[in-house]
Design a protein around this motif. Structure first.
Motif, short mmCIF file in Angstrom:
data_model
loop_
_atom_site.label_atom_id
_atom_site.label_comp_id
_atom_site.label_asym_id
_atom_site.label_seq_id
_atom_site.Cartn_x
_atom_site.Cartn_y
_atom_site.Cartn_z
N ASP A 113 0.83 -1.21 0.00
CA ASP A 113 0.00 0.00 0.00
C ASP A 113 0.87 1.26 0.00
N VAL A 114 1.94 1.21 0.78
CA VAL A 114 2.87 2.34 0.86
C VAL A 114 4.25 1.80 0.52
N THR A 115 4.87 2.38 -0.48
CA THR A 115 6.22 1.97 -0.86
C THR A 115 7.19 3.06 -0.41
N VAL A 116 8.32 2.63 0.11
CA VAL A 116 9.33 3.56 0.58
C VAL A 116 10.55 3.39 -0.32
N ASN A 117 11.03 4.49 -0.89
CA ASN A 117 12.16 4.37 -1.81
C ASN A 117 13.50 4.47 -1.07
N ALA A 118 14.58 4.19 -1.78
CA ALA A 118 15.91 4.16 -1.18
C ALA A 118 16.32 5.51 -0.60
N THR A 119 15.95 6.59 -1.24
CA THR A 119 16.30 7.93 -0.74
C THR A 119 15.61 8.20 0.59
N GLU A 120 14.34 7.83 0.69
CA GLU A 120 13.60 8.02 1.95
C GLU A 120 14.20 7.14 3.05
N LEU A 121 14.54 5.89 2.71
CA LEU A 121 15.12 4.99 3.70
C LEU A 121 16.47 5.52 4.19
N GLU A 122 17.29 5.98 3.27
CA GLU A 122 18.60 6.53 3.64
C GLU A 122 18.43 7.73 4.57
N SER A 123 17.49 8.60 4.25
CA SER A 123 17.25 9.78 5.08
C SER A 123 16.78 9.40 6.47
N LEU A 124 15.79 8.51 6.54
CA LEU A 124 15.29 8.07 7.85
C LEU A 124 16.35 7.34 8.65
#
Length: 118
Positions: free
Chosen positions: A34-45
């Motif tokens: 339902d919600v996909t998280v991309n590599a940039t968002e994961l790296e930031s978090l």
């Protein structure tokens, strides 16, 4: 935008918790949902805790002028979750298979897909 970012952060945290507890493999970050998280968002978090990976809170609030706005929502990222989020970002960037990215191409002599400018 606030709703999207909160949903992405919450999903990333949930997946990191599942991976950390051994309930899911790291590749779960690459599965559609339902919600996909991309590599940039994961790296930031995974980097907001700084070099010491301090636990940090995130708070998402909408403008009170927005019709139907919700109360502020928050979560707290642990050092272990931050480590997993950075590993997941690396996984998505380097090891996650992507459709239509690899495949066989025919050589330029045969006039196939490998030909440039043809």
């Amino acid at each position: 935008m606030t709703n999207r970012m909160f949903a992405a952060a919450r999903r990333a945290q949930q997946l990191a918790r599942d991976v950390g507890e051994g309930e899911s493999p790291l590749s779960a970050f690459g599965h559609p949902g339902d919600v996909t998280v991309n590599a940039t968002e994961l790296e930031s978090l995974g980097s907001l805790g700084g070099p010491e990976q301090d636990a940090y809170p995130l708070r998402f609030s909408q403008s009170p002028l927005l019709p139907g706005s919700r109360s502020p929502q928050g979560l707290r990222m642990t050092p272990g979750q931050q480590r997993i989020l950075r590993e997941a970002a690396d996984y998505l960037r380097t090891r996650q298979p992507r459709a239509n990215v690899t495949g066989q191409s025919r050589s330029a002599e045969s006039g196939g897909a490998g030909q440039i400018g043809g």
